[in-house]
Design a protein around this motif. Structure first.
Motif, short mmCIF file in Angstrom:
data_model
loop_
_atom_site.label_atom_id
_atom_site.label_comp_id
_atom_site.label_asym_id
_atom_site.label_seq_id
_atom_site.Cartn_x
_atom_site.Cartn_y
_atom_site.Cartn_z
N LEU A 213 0.83 -1.21 0.00
CA LEU A 213 0.00 0.00 0.00
C LEU A 213 0.86 1.26 0.00
O LEU A 213 0.54 2.25 -0.63
CB LEU A 213 -0.89 0.02 1.25
N GLU A 214 1.98 1.19 0.69
CA GLU A 214 2.76 2.41 0.86
C GLU A 214 3.75 2.60 -0.29
O GLU A 214 3.82 3.66 -0.90
CB GLU A 214 3.50 2.35 2.19
N ASP A 215 4.49 1.52 -0.56
CA ASP A 215 5.57 1.69 -1.53
C ASP A 215 5.11 1.57 -2.98
O ASP A 215 5.80 1.98 -3.90
CB ASP A 215 6.68 0.66 -1.26
N PHE A 216 3.93 0.94 -3.20
CA PHE A 216 3.47 0.77 -4.58
C PHE A 216 2.13 1.45 -4.78
O PHE A 216 1.34 1.05 -5.64
CB PHE A 216 3.37 -0.72 -4.94
N ALA A 217 1.87 2.48 -4.00
CA ALA A 217 0.58 3.15 -4.03
C ALA A 217 0.27 3.65 -5.44
O ALA A 217 -0.86 3.52 -5.92
CB ALA A 217 0.56 4.31 -3.04
N GLY A 218 1.29 4.14 -6.14
CA GLY A 218 1.09 4.74 -7.45
C GLY A 218 0.60 3.75 -8.49
O GLY A 218 -0.21 4.08 -9.35
N LEU B 75 -1.11 0.93 -7.98
CA LEU B 75 -2.26 0.11 -7.57
C LEU B 75 -3.56 0.84 -7.82
O LEU B 75 -3.70 2.01 -7.46
CB LEU B 75 -2.17 -0.22 -6.08
N PRO B 76 -4.54 0.16 -8.48
CA PRO B 76 -5.86 0.80 -8.60
C PRO B 76 -6.51 0.92 -7.21
O PRO B 76 -6.17 0.17 -6.30
CB PRO B 76 -6.65 -0.17 -9.48
N ASP B 77 -7.43 1.83 -7.08
CA ASP B 77 -8.07 2.08 -5.78
C ASP B 77 -8.74 0.84 -5.21
O ASP B 77 -8.71 0.58 -4.01
CB ASP B 77 -9.09 3.21 -5.90
N GLU B 78 -9.33 0.04 -6.11
CA GLU B 78 -10.03 -1.16 -5.65
C GLU B 78 -9.04 -2.11 -4.98
O GLU B 78 -9.32 -2.69 -3.93
CB GLU B 78 -10.71 -1.84 -6.83
N ALA B 79 -7.86 -2.24 -5.60
CA ALA B 79 -6.82 -3.12 -5.04
C ALA B 79 -6.40 -2.62 -3.67
O ALA B 79 -6.20 -3.41 -2.73
CB ALA B 79 -5.62 -3.18 -5.97
N LYS B 80 -6.32 -1.31 -3.54
CA LYS B 80 -5.93 -0.74 -2.24
C LYS B 80 -6.97 -1.08 -1.17
O LYS B 80 -6.64 -1.42 -0.05
CB LYS B 80 -5.80 0.78 -2.35
N GLU B 81 -8.25 -1.00 -1.59
CA GLU B 81 -9.32 -1.31 -0.62
C GLU B 81 -9.21 -2.77 -0.16
O GLU B 81 -9.32 -3.07 1.03
CB GLU B 81 -10.68 -1.10 -1.25
N TYR B 82 -8.97 -3.66 -1.16
CA TYR B 82 -8.85 -5.07 -0.79
C TYR B 82 -7.67 -5.28 0.17
O TYR B 82 -7.75 -6.03 1.14
CB TYR B 82 -8.65 -5.94 -2.04
N LEU B 83 -6.60 -4.57 -0.11
CA LEU B 83 -5.43 -4.72 0.76
C LEU B 83 -5.75 -4.22 2.18
O LEU B 83 -5.32 -4.81 3.17
CB LEU B 83 -4.24 -3.95 0.19
N GLN B 84 -6.54 -3.15 2.25
CA GLN B 84 -6.96 -2.68 3.59
C GLN B 84 -7.77 -3.76 4.30
O GLN B 84 -7.61 -3.98 5.50
CB GLN B 84 -7.82 -1.40 3.46
N ASP B 85 -8.65 -4.45 3.52
CA ASP B 85 -9.46 -5.52 4.12
C ASP B 85 -8.56 -6.65 4.61
O ASP B 85 -8.78 -7.22 5.69
CB ASP B 85 -10.45 -6.08 3.09
N VAL B 86 -7.52 -6.97 3.81
CA VAL B 86 -6.58 -8.02 4.22
C VAL B 86 -5.94 -7.62 5.55
O VAL B 86 -5.87 -8.42 6.50
CB VAL B 86 -5.49 -8.23 3.15
#
Lengths: 147, 531
Positions: free
Chosen positions: B332-337, B339-350
């Motif tokens: 989430l932090e190092d590859f934020a650029g 990653l699509p927003d949906e992927a970020k949300e899933y990662l937050q869920d993980v």
């Protein structure tokens, strides 16, 4: 003398934990000062200048040893015991960094003369904060013994 | 054994009733001008009015103190009666040494009676009454060591009476006229009632002193029950037989030989019988002990396994969770650029799931630790504990209006740290589930019930409550009655509450209605049981 003296000896066998810890140290610009040992025997070899580290100047001590408890070959408490029984490393600051929050482990480590006992948090944000404080405290604030 | 147990209160009752009747019967005889029921003509000692009155007093004193812990008034009456009996015994003794000058036994007969100079007070009667009276006075005196004095005195009286009774049984006047002036002695009635009273005193407090040993289920009890009757019955039987044989004119040398043999047979068989009984009992006990040892070893092994299991859970289950959370965070932090927003949300869920599982592991370990930890009982100031808990839960109240009503709670006995856990969990729940109430109100109180004044503590809130149909699931581990999106939690809090309360010998239950709040009650019986 090495231009980049080792300030932290990190004893950790779990590759994931190791990568995360190194990531955290990189964040806080400490990664260059870290020496890694993957098991208890390697840690003792490094500290006492034996095995692959024969000939190393053991007077060059890290400022702190971060020691996991569950290690292959020699486990953390055995390593701690050996460190405390050798005159060259008797006074070396050792911090146990482990997953176990079991009372017997904590008590045993303090009985063997550990300087601090820290339970690794599951939450990585907290882990980052812990490693930042660890580096700051043991490398900057704490005054280690000279030998 | 159960037979003895059941018979014991009856012995005391019969003794007290029979002795109480002695006075009225004798005095009635005096009134009817038939002073002595035994009849003077027999030439045997008579049950005299003074002794009869003393026996009545002793009987009443025993009847009142039949059960332990009588009321104050009853205790006073019983004490007065026992003192009266003692005093009469003492007077008779004095009169004996003064050769009847006190006329203890004649003042009651008075003018209407028939003074009989042959009836003199006997030393034996006086002594027995004195001993029985003092035994009744000291019935509830319990020294820290040694047998109760009341029982010792009663046994002494019993010995005096036994001697007299054997004298009557074998027709040997010397035994019942032992120390008296020629015509005095202990009457048969006095001896019988005295013996009954002695037994009554011993049976009145069967859980202490001699009767406690006699009734105990251990080896000592077995031994006493088998052996005690022998020294009483054997001499009586043997003595009677000897008198009978001598009366029949059998050669005295032969009698001596027969008796030597009889003693040998009787006592060796008796000892053998007792030894065999004890041997059997010991064998059974040894087998039971072996079974117990084995069960204990199995339990220790199971416990050790459990210990190893929870250690491994504590250590090994956390490590992968750390990696899951750590690498998700790095992504989430190092590859934020990239990653699509949906992927970020899933990662937050993980990440959230990993942390939730970390919490579950911690709570489960805390719960497991509860049953291993020994309980350290002490006086707990409940009010102070609740105040501390509310202080610790300050964060939960931040930015909310919560009306707190805390009663002046009574203290209790238990493990301070564990009981604090109970209060923290209940109060945290009350605050959590009243979060959505417009005007939240949390009430902490108690009620007392029953003769023992058992305290029931409660925590009441006006929050979302729950459907009582699911109340049975409330205290189960990982059981939840609300969705995780509504109210966070792992479902271990109330399981911990229940376990702590149970380990303190108490109960916990709840009352609630959906939308109207919930009340949790618990009692603590205090610790000290084998839990």
């Amino acid at each position: 003398m090495d231009s980049n003296p080792v300030e932290i000896l990190l004893v950790e066998d779990n590759p994931n934990d190791l990568r995360l810890a190194l990531h955290a140290f990189r964040k806080h610009n400490l990664a260059n000062a870290v020496q890694v040992a993957r098991d208890g025997v390697e840690a003792l070899d490094y500290l006492l200048g034996t095995g692959p580290f024969a000939g190393r100047d053991v007077a060059q001590r890290p400022k702190v040893v971060l020691l996991d408890l569950k290690l292959p070959l020699l486990d953390g408490t055995e390593v701690l015991e050996r460190i405390r029984s050798d005159p060259r490393t008797k006074t070396l600051p050792v911090v146990v960094l482990t997953s176990s929050r079991e009372e017997p482990d904590i008590e045993k480590c303090y009985r063997l003369g550990v300087n601090s006992y820290i339970v690794k948090p599951v939450d990585f944000d907290q882990f980052l904060e812990v490693s930042r404080q660890l580096g700051f405290y043991w490398l900057m604030i704490n005054q280690p013994p000279t030998a | 054994m159960p037979f003895f147990r059941r018979a014991i209160p009856a012995v005391t009752l019969v003794a007290s009733l029979a002795a109480s009747a002695a006075g009225p019967v004798v005095l009635l005889g005096v009134w009817l001008d038939r002073p002595y029921p035994d009849g003077v003509a027999s030439g045997r000692p008579q049950l005299t009015p003074a002794a009869a009155i003393a026996l009545t007093l002793a009987g009443v004193a025993l009847g009142i103190q039949r059960r332990e812990a009588p009321s104050r008034t009853r205790r006073l009456v019983a004490g007065a009666c026992a003192a009266g009996a003692t005093l009469v015994g003492l007077l008779i003794l004095v009169d004996h040494f003064a050769y009847g000058t006190l006329r203890t036994d004649r003042f009651l007969a008075g003018a209407g009676g028939t003074p009989n100079d042959a009836v003199l007070p006997s030393f034996h009667t006086g002594l027995t009454l004195l001993l029985l009276g003092s035994a009744l006075l000291t019935l509830d005196v319990r020294p820290r060591r040694g047998p109760p004095p009341g029982q010792c005195l009663a046994l002494l009286a019993g010995h005096a009476v036994f001697l007299v009774l054997t004298g009557y049984a074998f027709g040997v006047p010397a035994a019942y006229r032992i120390t008296s002036p020629p015509d005095a002695g202990m009457a048969l009635g006095t001896a019988l009632l005295g013996g009954l009273l002695c037994a009554g005193v011993l049976c009145a407090r069967p859980d202490t002193g001699f009767p406690a040993v006699f009734l105990s289920s251990g080896g000592g009890g077995v031994l006493v029950r088998r052996l005690l009757l022998a020294p009483i019955l054997v001499p009586v039987a043997v003595g009677g037989l000897r008198l009978a044989l001598r009366g029949a004119g059998v050669d005295s040398e032969l009698i001596g030989w027969v008796f030597g043999l009889a003693y040998f047979v009787v006592f060796t068989s008796l000892f053998w019988w007792v030894a065999a009984t004890v041997f059997r009992a010991e064998g059974g006990r040894a087998r039971a002990e072996a079974g117990l040892r084995e069960a204990n070893a199995q339990l220790a092994a199971a416990n050790q396994e459990l210990e190893a299991f929870s250690y491994s859970v504590s250590h090994d289950l956390r490590a992968p969770l750390r990696s899951i959370d750590g690498f998700s965070r790095i992504l989430l932090e190092d590859f934020a650029g990239s990653l699509p927003d949906e992927a970020k949300e899933y990662l937050q869920d993980v990440r959230a799931s990993a942390r939730h599982m970390g919490q579950l592991v911690d709570d489960l370990l805390a719960f497991a630790r509860l049953s291993r930890q020994p309980i350290r009982a002490q006086q707990v100031r409940t009010g102070e504990v609740v105040r501390q808990c509310l202080e610790e839960l300050r964060a939960e109240r931040e930015g909310r209006q919560v009306e707190l009503v805390v009663a002046d709670l009574p203290p209790c006995t238990g493990d301070a740290a564990l009981l604090k856990q109970v209060w923290v969990n209940l109060l945290a729940n009350a605050l959590k589930y009243s979060r959505k109430a417009a005007a939240a109100r949390v009430e902490v109180g108690f009620s007392t019930a029953g003769e023992a004044g058992e305290v029931t503590y409660f925590v009441r809130d006006n929050g979302v409550g729950f459907d009582m149909r699911y109340a049975h699931k409330l205290f189960g581990v990982f059981q939840r009655l609300h969705r995780a999106e509504e109210f966070e939690g792992t479902g271990v809090g109330l399981a911990i509450v229940q376990r702590v309360v149970h380990r303190h010998g108490g109960r916990v239950w709840a009352d609630a209605r959906p939308g109207e709040g919930a009340t949790f009650f618990f009692t603590l019986r205090g610790v000290g049981g084998g839990q």
